[in-house]
Design an enzyme around this catalytic site. Structure first.
Site, mmCIF file in Angstrom:
data_model
loop_
_atom_site.group_PDB
_atom_site.id
_atom_site.type_symbol
_atom_site.label_atom_id
_atom_site.label_comp_id
_atom_site.label_asym_id
_atom_site.label_seq_id
_atom_site.Cartn_x
_atom_site.Cartn_y
_atom_site.Cartn_z
ATOM 1 N N ALA A 9 -9.045 52.471 103.402
ATOM 2 C CA ALA A 9 -9.528 51.093 103.303
ATOM 3 C C ALA A 9 -10.789 50.823 104.104
ATOM 4 O O ALA A 9 -11.165 49.667 104.290
ATOM 5 C CB ALA A 9 -8.426 50.134 103.750
ATOM 6 N N VAL A 63 -4.092 60.964 105.414
ATOM 7 C CA VAL A 63 -2.913 60.742 104.582
ATOM 8 C C VAL A 63 -2.521 61.961 103.752
ATOM 9 O O VAL A 63 -1.470 61.955 103.105
ATOM 10 C CB VAL A 63 -3.088 59.503 103.671
ATOM 11 C CG1 VAL A 63 -3.030 58.225 104.496
ATOM 12 C CG2 VAL A 63 -4.369 59.580 102.866
ATOM 13 N N SER A 141 -7.055 56.688 87.787
ATOM 14 C CA SER A 141 -8.412 56.684 87.244
ATOM 15 C C SER A 141 -8.346 56.943 85.743
ATOM 16 O O SER A 141 -7.391 57.553 85.246
ATOM 17 C CB SER A 141 -9.251 57.777 87.919
ATOM 18 O OG SER A 141 -10.472 57.988 87.231
ATOM 19 N N TYR A 154 -9.893 66.455 90.185
ATOM 20 C CA TYR A 154 -9.754 64.999 90.276
ATOM 21 C C TYR A 154 -8.878 64.466 89.139
ATOM 22 O O TYR A 154 -7.974 63.649 89.364
ATOM 23 C CB TYR A 154 -11.141 64.366 90.221
ATOM 24 C CG TYR A 154 -11.164 62.875 90.448
ATOM 25 C CD1 TYR A 154 -11.077 62.348 91.735
ATOM 26 C CD2 TYR A 154 -11.309 61.985 89.382
ATOM 27 C CE1 TYR A 154 -11.121 60.981 91.950
ATOM 28 C CE2 TYR A 154 -11.344 60.617 89.585
ATOM 29 C CZ TYR A 154 -11.248 60.114 90.863
ATOM 30 O OH TYR A 154 -11.287 58.753 91.067
ATOM 31 N N ALA A 156 -6.608 66.075 87.433
ATOM 32 C CA ALA A 156 -5.227 66.508 87.655
ATOM 33 C C ALA A 156 -4.540 65.616 88.681
ATOM 34 O O ALA A 156 -3.388 65.203 88.501
ATOM 35 C CB ALA A 156 -5.204 67.960 88.119
ATOM 36 N N LYS A 158 -5.234 62.521 89.506
ATOM 37 C CA LYS A 158 -5.049 61.151 89.034
ATOM 38 C C LYS A 158 -4.025 61.075 87.899
ATOM 39 O O LYS A 158 -3.328 60.061 87.748
ATOM 40 C CB LYS A 158 -6.392 60.569 88.586
ATOM 41 C CG LYS A 158 -7.395 60.401 89.740
ATOM 42 C CD LYS A 158 -6.870 59.470 90.818
ATOM 43 C CE LYS A 158 -7.908 59.177 91.886
ATOM 44 N NZ LYS A 158 -7.418 58.222 92.908
ATOM 45 N N ILE A 187 -16.951 52.286 88.217
ATOM 46 C CA ILE A 187 -17.003 51.173 89.164
ATOM 47 C C ILE A 187 -18.195 51.356 90.092
ATOM 48 O O ILE A 187 -18.477 52.463 90.556
ATOM 49 C CB ILE A 187 -15.704 51.082 89.986
ATOM 50 C CG1 ILE A 187 -14.479 51.049 89.052
ATOM 51 C CG2 ILE A 187 -15.729 49.856 90.896
ATOM 52 C CD1 ILE A 187 -14.461 49.897 88.069
#
Length: 246
Positions: A9, A63, A141, A154, A156, A158, A187
Site C-alpha cells: 500500500a 508478504v 489482472s 505474472y 500464472a 494472477k 491502469i
C-alpha cells in the site's frame, strides 16, 4: 471502528485503495516492503489516511514470507482489535518471453504475487472466523484471465489468485466471510508511465473506452466489495478494463 489491511500500500493502486477505504471510515493497516524508500512512501500514505479522520499505522513485511505475514497479522490485531477487510494488492513484474525467462524471475513473481495471497488469507481468515465476518478482496489482472505475451510468470500468478478466490469463497462462506477478486486492465500507474508512446497506443487499441483506467477506479470497486452493500457477493472476479475483453 472497522479495520482494513492493504498489502503493497505504499504506492500506486494499493495506496489509492488505502485512502479510499480510509474515506469510507476504515482504520488502515498500511503494509509496505521493508525498505527505507517504501517506508517513507507508506508513512505519507498513512498521514493522508489519518487526515481523513481515521487511525492509520504502517506495518513493514515482505508478504512473500509466511512468518512475516503471521507476525504482521498478529500485530495488526493487537493494534486495532479487529480485522474486517483484507486487500491482497502486493505485486511485482519481471517480464520476459518464456523461452528466455530465468527460473529465478519466475519464482520471484509467483512468491510475491501469489504465495503472498495464501500467506495473508491463511492468517487473516483465522481472525475473521472468530469474528464471524470479513471481506477479502484479491487484486488479480486481465493477464490472469486472458494471458499476456512476455508475462507467463505474472499471468500464472494472477490466474492462480482467481482459483484461490473462488475456493476460499466456498470454504469460508458459511462463516460470513466473502472473498472476491478484481481484475484491472491497463491502469495509469508508475509501471505504465515508463512505456513508450507507441506501445501505449497499441495497447489502447484493444480498449473500448480508448483510455487508461485510473487507480481511483479500481479503489471504487474495492470499496464496494469491502462494504455491506456487497454482503451477498462472493467468489466473483470483476474485470475493470474499460472493455478490454469485448
Amino acid at each position: 471502528m472497522a479495520t482494513a489491511i492493504i498489502t503493497g500500500a505504499s504506492q500506486g493502486i494499493g495506496a489509492c485503495i488505502a485512502k479510499r477505504l480510509a474515506k469510507d471510515g476504515f482504520d488502515i493497516a498500511v503494509n509496505h516492503f521493508p525498505s527505507e524508500s517504501d517506508q517513507a512512501k507508506a508513512a505519507e500514505v498513512a498521514r493522508e489516511c489519518e487526515a481523513l479522520g481515521v487511525k492509520a499505522v504502517c506495518f513493514a513485511a515482505d508478504v512473500s514470507k509466511y512468518d512475516q505475514c503471521e507476525a504482521m497479522v498478529k500485530a495488526v490485531k493487537a493494534e486495532f482489535g479487529t480485522i474486517d477487510v483484507l486487500v491482497n494488492n502486493a505485486g511485482i513484474t519481471k517480464d520476459g518471453l518464456m523461452a528466455r525467462m530465468s527460473e529465478e524471475n519466475y519464482d520471484a513473481v509467483i512468491a510475491v504475487n501469489q504465495k503472498s495471497v495464501f500467506n495473508m488469507m491463511k492468517n487473516v481468515c483465522s481472525v475473521m472466523m472468530r469474528q464471524k465476518h470479513g471481506h477479502i478482496i484479491n487484486v488479480s489482472s486481465v493477464a490472469g484471465l486472458y494471458g499476456n505475451p512476455g508475462q507467463v510468470n505474472y499471468s500464472a500468478s494472477k490466474a492462480a489468485i482467481i482459483g484461490m478466490t473462488k475456493t476460499v469463497a466456498k470454504e469460508f462462506g458459511s462463516r460470513n466471510i466473502t472473498c472476491n477478486a478484481v481484475a484491472p486492465g491497463f491502469i495509469h500507474t508508475p509501471m505504465t508511465d515508463v512505456l513508450s508512446d507507441e506501445l501505449k497506443a497499441k495497447m489502447l487499441e484493444q480498449v473500448a473506452l480508448k483510455r487508461y483506467g485510473e487507480p481511483e477506479e479500481i479503489a471504487s470497486v474495492v470499496s464496494f466489495l469491502a462494504s455491506d452493500d456487497a454482503s451477498y457477493v462472493t467468489g466473483q472476479v470483476i474485470e475493470i478494463s474499460g472493455g478490454l475483453s469485448m
